[in-house]
Structure formats: structure tokens, C-alpha cells
Design a protein around this motif. Structure first.
Motif, PDB file in Angstrom:
ATOM      1  N   ASP A 355       0.917  -1.210  -0.058  1.00 60.09           N
ATOM      2  CA  ASP A 355      -0.002  -0.013   0.035  1.00 60.09           C
ATOM      3  C   ASP A 355       0.865   1.256   0.055  1.00 60.09           C
ATOM      4  OD1 ASP A 355      -2.002  -1.722   0.057  1.00 60.09           O
ATOM      5  OD2 ASP A 355      -2.698  -1.213   2.092  1.00 60.09           O
ATOM      6  N   LEU A 356       1.024   2.013  -1.077  1.00 56.06           N
ATOM      7  CA  LEU A 356       1.892   2.833  -1.312  1.00 56.06           C
ATOM      8  C   LEU A 356       1.265   4.190  -1.821  1.00 56.06           C
ATOM      9  CD1 LEU A 356       4.586   0.575  -2.712  1.00 56.06           C
ATOM     10  CD2 LEU A 356       4.666   1.456  -0.349  1.00 56.06           C
ATOM     11  N   VAL A 357       1.952   5.509  -1.731  1.00 56.44           N
ATOM     12  CA  VAL A 357       1.501   6.782  -2.210  1.00 56.44           C
ATOM     13  C   VAL A 357       2.788   7.322  -2.723  1.00 56.44           C
ATOM     14  CG1 VAL A 357       0.296   8.815  -2.121  1.00 56.44           C
ATOM     15  CG2 VAL A 357      -0.326   6.845  -0.525  1.00 56.44           C
ATOM     16  N   LEU A 358       2.617   7.628  -4.083  1.00 58.92           N
ATOM     17  CA  LEU A 358       3.913   8.392  -4.761  1.00 58.92           C
ATOM     18  C   LEU A 358       3.286   9.886  -4.750  1.00 58.92           C
ATOM     19  CD1 LEU A 358       6.738   7.879  -6.013  1.00 58.92           C
ATOM     20  CD2 LEU A 358       5.742   8.002  -8.029  1.00 58.92           C
ATOM     21  N   VAL A 359       4.093  10.834  -4.080  1.00 55.32           N
ATOM     22  CA  VAL A 359       3.739  12.256  -4.263  1.00 55.32           C
ATOM     23  C   VAL A 359       4.877  13.101  -4.669  1.00 55.32           C
ATOM     24  CG1 VAL A 359       1.954  12.113  -2.210  1.00 55.32           C
ATOM     25  CG2 VAL A 359       4.438  12.820  -1.729  1.00 55.32           C
ATOM     26  N   ALA A 360       4.597  14.114  -5.410  1.00 56.25           N
ATOM     27  CA  ALA A 360       5.745  14.910  -5.949  1.00 56.25           C
ATOM     28  C   ALA A 360       6.236  15.802  -4.796  1.00 56.25           C
ATOM     29  CB  ALA A 360       4.972  15.975  -6.967  1.00 56.25           C
ATOM     30  N   GLY A 361       7.450  16.035  -4.788  1.00 58.12           N
ATOM     31  CA  GLY A 361       8.192  16.962  -3.740  1.00 58.12           C
ATOM     32  C   GLY A 361       8.448  16.234  -2.524  1.00 58.12           C
ATOM     33  N   ARG A 362       8.814  17.004  -1.410  1.00 51.77           N
ATOM     34  CA  ARG A 362       9.410  16.529  -0.287  1.00 51.77           C
ATOM     35  C   ARG A 362       8.547  16.804   0.888  1.00 51.77           C
ATOM     36  NH1 ARG A 362      15.341  16.798  -0.333  1.00 51.77           N
ATOM     37  NH2 ARG A 362      15.926  16.576  -2.645  1.00 51.77           N
ATOM     38  N   PRO A 363       7.391  15.882   1.013  1.00 52.31           N
ATOM     39  CA  PRO A 363       6.362  16.312   2.345  1.00 52.31           C
ATOM     40  C   PRO A 363       6.943  16.045   3.536  1.00 52.31           C
ATOM     41  CG  PRO A 363       6.115  13.928   1.283  1.00 52.31           C
ATOM     42  CD  PRO A 363       6.991  14.682   0.329  1.00 52.31           C
ATOM     43  N   ASP A 364       8.063  15.424   3.682  1.00 54.27           N
ATOM     44  CA  ASP A 364       8.822  15.411   5.150  1.00 54.27           C
ATOM     45  C   ASP A 364       9.472  16.885   5.356  1.00 54.27           C
ATOM     46  OD1 ASP A 364      10.377  14.546   2.826  1.00 54.27           O
ATOM     47  OD2 ASP A 364      12.112  14.747   4.125  1.00 54.27           O
ATOM     48  N   GLU A 365       9.549  17.670   4.301  1.00 54.62           N
ATOM     49  CA  GLU A 365      10.012  19.069   4.538  1.00 54.62           C
ATOM     50  C   GLU A 365       8.849  20.075   4.459  1.00 54.62           C
ATOM     51  OE1 GLU A 365      12.909  19.684   2.016  1.00 54.62           O
ATOM     52  OE2 GLU A 365      14.422  17.909   2.653  1.00 54.62           O
ATOM     53  N   ASP A 366       7.817  19.815   3.589  1.00 52.14           N
ATOM     54  CA  ASP A 366       6.798  20.780   3.454  1.00 52.14           C
ATOM     55  C   ASP A 366       5.603  19.770   3.363  1.00 52.14           C
ATOM     56  OD1 ASP A 366       4.874  22.288   2.467  1.00 52.14           O
ATOM     57  OD2 ASP A 366       5.780  23.083   0.747  1.00 52.14           O
ATOM     58  N   ALA A 368       2.331  20.360   2.443  1.00 49.83           N
ATOM     59  CA  ALA A 368       1.629  20.493   1.469  1.00 49.83           C
ATOM     60  C   ALA A 368       1.919  19.688   0.319  1.00 49.83           C
ATOM     61  CB  ALA A 368       1.625  21.962   1.142  1.00 49.83           C
ATOM     62  N   ALA A 369       3.312  18.918   0.141  1.00 49.77           N
ATOM     63  CA  ALA A 369       3.610  18.211  -0.908  1.00 49.77           C
ATOM     64  C   ALA A 369       2.682  16.709  -0.921  1.00 49.77           C
ATOM     65  CB  ALA A 369       4.914  17.944  -0.797  1.00 49.77           C
ATOM     66  N   THR A 370       2.060  16.432   0.037  1.00 49.37           N
ATOM     67  CA  THR A 370       1.125  15.046   0.086  1.00 49.37           C
ATOM     68  C   THR A 370      -0.057  15.383  -0.839  1.00 49.37           C
ATOM     69  OG1 THR A 370      -0.033  15.710   1.906  1.00 49.37           O
ATOM     70  CG2 THR A 370       1.976  14.608   2.223  1.00 49.37           C
ATOM     71  N   GLN A 371      -0.194  16.428  -1.190  1.00 45.40           N
ATOM     72  CA  GLN A 371      -1.408  16.652  -1.974  1.00 45.40           C
ATOM     73  C   GLN A 371      -1.253  16.754  -3.561  1.00 45.40           C
ATOM     74  OE1 GLN A 371      -3.198  20.741  -1.184  1.00 45.40           O
ATOM     75  NE2 GLN A 371      -2.680  20.509   1.094  1.00 45.40           N
ATOM     76  N   GLU A 372      -0.045  16.444  -3.593  1.00 45.68           N
ATOM     77  CA  GLU A 372       0.545  16.405  -5.101  1.00 45.68           C
ATOM     78  C   GLU A 372       0.825  14.832  -5.438  1.00 45.68           C
ATOM     79  OE1 GLU A 372       0.508  18.409  -7.645  1.00 45.68           O
ATOM     80  OE2 GLU A 372       0.675  20.630  -6.578  1.00 45.68           O
ATOM     81  N   VAL A 373      -0.707  13.986  -5.224  1.00 43.33           N
ATOM     82  CA  VAL A 373      -0.515  12.581  -5.359  1.00 43.33           C
ATOM     83  C   VAL A 373      -0.320  12.174  -6.949  1.00 43.33           C
ATOM     84  CG1 VAL A 373      -1.943  10.550  -5.092  1.00 43.33           C
ATOM     85  CG2 VAL A 373      -1.863  12.262  -3.346  1.00 43.33           C
ATOM     86  N   THR A 374       0.496  11.385  -7.297  1.00 46.45           N
ATOM     87  CA  THR A 374       0.938  11.062  -8.770  1.00 46.45           C
ATOM     88  C   THR A 374       0.614   9.547  -8.818  1.00 46.45           C
ATOM     89  OG1 THR A 374       3.185  10.651  -8.217  1.00 46.45           O
ATOM     90  CG2 THR A 374       2.704  13.030  -8.953  1.00 46.45           C
ATOM     91  N   ALA A 375       0.693   8.898  -7.945  1.00 44.42           N
ATOM     92  CA  ALA A 375       0.232   7.326  -8.211  1.00 44.42           C
ATOM     93  C   ALA A 375      -0.076   6.862  -6.918  1.00 44.42           C
ATOM     94  CB  ALA A 375       1.791   6.903  -8.440  1.00 44.42           C
ATOM     95  N   VAL A 376      -0.909   5.758  -6.771  1.00 41.74           N
ATOM     96  CA  VAL A 376      -1.287   5.176  -5.414  1.00 41.74           C
ATOM     97  C   VAL A 376      -1.343   3.568  -5.870  1.00 41.74           C
ATOM     98  CG1 VAL A 376      -3.146   4.783  -3.830  1.00 41.74           C
ATOM     99  CG2 VAL A 376      -2.747   7.191  -4.747  1.00 41.74           C
ATOM    100  N   TRP A 377      -0.951   2.743  -4.873  1.00 38.94           N
ATOM    101  CA  TRP A 377      -1.026   1.224  -5.336  1.00 38.94           C
ATOM    102  C   TRP A 377      -1.597   0.815  -3.847  1.00 38.94           C
ATOM    103  CZ3 TRP A 377       3.089   4.164  -6.723  1.00 38.94           C
ATOM    104  CH2 TRP A 377       3.752   4.102  -8.112  1.00 38.94           C
ATOM    105  N   LYS A 378      -2.550  -0.255  -3.913  1.00 31.81           N
ATOM    106  CA  LYS A 378      -3.335  -0.703  -3.075  1.00 31.81           C
ATOM    107  C   LYS A 378      -2.908  -2.385  -3.285  1.00 31.81           C
ATOM    108  CE  LYS A 378      -7.516  -2.675  -0.851  1.00 31.81           C
ATOM    109  NZ  LYS A 378      -8.888  -2.907  -1.060  1.00 31.81           N
ATOM    110  N   GLN A 379      -2.259  -2.904  -2.282  1.00 31.90           N
ATOM    111  CA  GLN A 379      -1.600  -4.145  -2.603  1.00 31.90           C
ATOM    112  C   GLN A 379      -1.278  -4.364  -3.872  1.00 31.90           C
ATOM    113  OE1 GLN A 379      -5.423  -6.444  -0.846  1.00 31.90           O
ATOM    114  NE2 GLN A 379      -3.776  -7.648   0.348  1.00 31.90           N
ATOM    115  N   GLY A 380      -0.373  -3.673  -4.093  1.00 35.61           N
ATOM    116  CA  GLY A 380       0.632  -3.689  -5.436  1.00 35.61           C
ATOM    117  C   GLY A 380      -0.081  -3.487  -6.720  1.00 35.61           C
ATOM    118  N   VAL A 381      -1.450  -3.080  -6.474  1.00 36.87           N
ATOM    119  CA  VAL A 381      -2.144  -2.787  -7.709  1.00 36.87           C
ATOM    120  C   VAL A 381      -2.171  -1.227  -8.007  1.00 36.87           C
ATOM    121  CG1 VAL A 381      -4.432  -3.141  -9.168  1.00 36.87           C
ATOM    122  CG2 VAL A 381      -3.533  -4.885  -7.696  1.00 36.87           C
TER     123      VAL A 381
END
Length: 420
Positions: A355-366, A368-381
Motif C-alpha cells: 500500500d503505497l503513495v507517490l507524491v511530488a516533492g518533499r512532504p517530510d519538509e513541506d 503540502a507536498a502530500t497533496q500532489e498525489v501522482t500514483a497510488v498502489w493498494k496491495q501492489g495494484v
């Protein structure tokens, strides 16, 4: 099919790591390392300049039809439902069995007194009249598929419309029965006094940060009790209700019909004196500093909130309250997984669910970068991020929300004599 994601910054649920790649097979993470994990024949995702996160967990929602599908498109791969009726839960669990909806853990119906909160929205449902009802109530919820137990307590000071409430001995009996059934028990409280009242009962989770100021001794008591607290600071987004609409990476992705809902909510009747949520933000900071586990939860679909999208706002609220971005991310990944016993998720480690989320940028620093979701996987799909808007599930959810809203408006009008 094996998928390898390379070139990413990898946040493992607690910290940014030195890893840059993960390998996925059969729904699980099989390896975490560097770009040498890639093998010929792998489906390859080049994640340069992006950050890979564990799938996000919203620790406090109320289900609508299609809500798990909507949540997944915003990177929320697990939702913890804190009160829904059995037919709604069954439908959500059926959806969650597939790859295109967030996983669901539900309390089913929460334990409340006859006529108690949230009767305005959900009645009729079974209520609890005293300690003698506890074992049967819990057994019935387990039979409905409950994964945890929700109890509701009001000390009489939390709002303009006091309602009947369970008393502390009844909640203690419910906690005992819930623990005997191996259920985590989450308690709805809205005030500092109410939170402290319930600590001796052994509840595991307080389902809201109190909305009035916690004193130092009260913070210490909550920390000593070992309970976790769900933040739900996004409730503030309903006053006046235009926060999500103003988020450039979230608002447009809601679709025209949900944006119209938020616009109507923004223009609804509101009391002349709006609630002040400053105390809740301060409480969140004080509890966090005292070592209390804080879990990110939105209480969607309260006015101004939307499943999935509002968790990104919740993370921003936590940072505004004084959390570091990394601590806020942990509150939506590793921490709720730990508290609710979801040992197979919440972190990026070999052997766990992919279960994974790929986001643009560096959300551990900013954050707001979590809002830029570019890809999501649920159980690898990999999820289709555009699948929900315009779907039959969206229409069903909007219809259910409209019916709930009309029911609440009628009940408030009858009780207060106010035109809404």
C-alpha cells in the motif's frame, strides 16, 4: 507481475530513509533498497524527484456509499470507520475486497444512549440503556463485522444541544466486553473533562482532541493512561467550509459535484459566533509533546470535509499545531497502524502490504507536498486516480449525504426552532 519503483525518496512511516527503490510482487513489498532492485521484465516506475510514502490511513471517518473508492484516489489506502449502519458497512467491506477501494475497518454501530449522539443522523439503531446491555451490544457488533468498538460520551458541556449520554459505569462495562472480544475501544469525547472522565474505564483511543483547553494535569493524566488520541482538526474546515475548494492540488480533483456540495455547505446557516478551534490545535501540540500517540483523522464527511482529500488538510492542521512534517506523516501511517493492530501496513518494509503513495516533492519538509498525489498502489495494484469522479459510486455517496443532511437539518430545526 512484479513492479519496481526506482529513484524515489522513501519515507518508511517514521523517517526518511537512504533507500531509493522498492520491489512489489503478489501484493507485498518484497524488497527495499536501491535502483539495483530492478530486474528485466519488471514493470518499472521512474519516481525521480518524488517521495514514496506508505498508504495513508484516515483514523476517523463515517462511511458513505463509494467513500472507500473516493479515499483511494487521494492516497488513503485504509479508512477506520467510527460509526456506520450495518448495510453501509457491508457494502464498504465488499468494495474493499477489490483493488479499487481503500481497505475498511469499522465499528459498525457505536454505543450510545437512547436518543444520544448521533441519533439525528443515523436513527433508528440499537442503543445501550446501561451496563447490563454491554455484552449483548458488543456481540452484535462483532457479528456485524466490527473490527473495533466505538462508545459515545458527553459530559453535558460540549455543545449547544445537550443530548442523552451513556454514563461512565456503562462505558466501563462496554470497554470490558470489548476487550474480552479482542476489540480496540475508541471513545467519542469532545471536552477536556469528558476525556479525563473516561480514563479509568480503560478506553484505548479518544476519538477527538478536546475542543476546549486541556490543563497541564489533564494532559499528564491522558499521557499516563497510555491512550491514543485521534486529531480530527479538519472539523474546523466546515466553518465556513471553503478550505478544500481553495487547495489548488485538491479542489479541482474533487469533481464538479463535490465542489458544488462544498459550496452549498459554505453558504449554509451558521451560528453568529463561530466555533474557535485554537484550543484544539493547542491541545494536539501539548498531547504530542507529552508523548501521547496522535492519529490523523478527519471525521469526514462532516461539512467542509471529503473522504481522502481532507486527510491532506488534516496533515496541514497538525503541522500548523506544531508537529514536524515527519511527525504528521507518521500520524497518518505507522502510528494508526500500531494503535489499531494493523501490523501488515503503515510502513515501507519487506513483507508488508504494498500500500503505497507517490507524491511530488518533499512532504517530510513541506507537508503540502502530500497533496500532489501522482500514483497510488493498494496491495501492489495501481489505482486509477480518475475512476471515482462521475461514477455511480459518486452519485450514491452524494445521495446518501444529501439524505443525512436533510435529516439533521429537520432535527435541528425542530429542536432549536431555527430556520436553516
Amino acid at each position: 507481475m512484479t513492479t519496481t519503483i526506482t529513484g524515489a525518496r522513501v519515507f518508511d512511516g517514521e523517517r526518511l530513509t537512504d533507500h531509493t527503490a522498492v520491489r512489489i510482487a503478489d501484493g507485498c513489498l518484497t524488497a527495499v533498497g536501491d535502483d539495483t532492485l530492478r530486474r528485466p521484465g519488471d514493470e518499472h516506475v521512474d519516481a525521480r524527484c518524488a517521495t514514496l510514502l506508505p498508504g495513508l490511513i484516515d483514523a476517523h471517518v463515517h462511511l458513505l456509499p463509494g467513500a472507500p473508492r473516493q479515499a483511494l484516489t487521494f492516497g488513503v489506502t485504509t479508512v477506520l470507520d467510527m460509526f456506520s449502519k450495518p448495510d453501509t458497512v457491508r457494502a464498504a467491506l465488499a468494495d474493499a475486497a477489490g483493488p479499487d477501494a481503500a481497505d475498511v475497518r469499522s465499528s459498525s454501530v457505536g454505543a450510545t444512549a437512547p436518543g444520544g449522539h448521533p441519533s439525528m443522523m443515523y436513527a433508528p439503531f440499537p442503543a445501550v440503556t446501561g451496563p447490563r446491555d454491554a455484552e449483548r451490544f458488543v456481540a452484535d457488533r462483532v457479528a456485524e463485522g466490527a473490527a473495533h468498538l466505538k462508545v459515545l460520551y458527553d459530559d453535558g458541556t460540549g455543545g449547544p444541544m445537550p443530548m442523552p449520554s451513556l454514563d461512565v459505569p456503562t462505558i466501563a462495562a462496554l470497554v470490558e466486553a470489548g476487550h474480552a472480544a479482542a476489540l480496540i475501544v475508541a471513545a467519542h469525547v469532545s471536552t477536556a473533562r469528558g476525556a479525563v472522565d473516561l480514563l479509568p474505564t480503560g478506553v484505548d483511543v479518544l476519538a477527538h482532541v478536546p475542543f476546549d483547553a486541556l490543563s497541564g494535569p489533564q494532559v499528564d493524566a491522558i499521557a499516563a493512561a497510555g491512550v491514543a488520541v485521534i486529531s480530527t482538526l479538519s472539523v474546523a474546515d466546515g466553518f465556513p467550509g471553503d478550505a478544500l475548494l481553495g487547495e489548488p492540488a485538491l479542489g479541482p480533483r474533487l469533481g464538479p459535484e463535490w465542489r458544488a456540495v462544498l459550496d452549498r455547505q459554505r453558504r449554509r446557516w451558521l451560528p453568529p459566533q463561530l466555533p474557535d478551534f485554537a484550543a484544539a490545535r493547542t491541545n494536539a501540540r501539548l498531547l504530542h509533546e507529552a508523548g501521547v500517540p496522535l492519529l490523523a483523522g478527519t471525521d469526514a464527511p462532516n461539512p467542509g470535509t471529503v473522504h481522502g482529500a481532507s486527510l491532506h488538510r488534516e496533515l496541514g492542521h497538525l503541522v500548523s499545531a506544531g508537529f514536524s512534517p515527519s511527525a504528521a506523516l507518521t500520524a497518518a501511517t505507522a502510528r494508526p497502524a500500531d494503535v489499531f493492530g494493523l501490523a501488515d501496513r503503515g510502513r515501507i518494509r519487506p513483507g508488508l502490504r504494498a500500500d503505497l503513495v507517490l507524491v511530488a516533492g518533499r512532504p517530510d519538509e513541506d507537508i503540502a507536498a502530500t497533496q500532489e498525489v501522482t500514483a497510488v498502489w493498494k496491495q501492489g495494484v495501481r489505482a486509477d486516480l480518475d475512476a471515482y469522479v462521475g461514477s455511480a459510486e459518486e452519485q450514491a455517496g452524494l445521495g446518501a449525504l444529501r439524505a443525512q443532511t436533510e435529516k439533521v437539518i429537520a432535527a435541528v430545526r425542530a429542536r432549536l426552532g431555527v430556520e436553516l
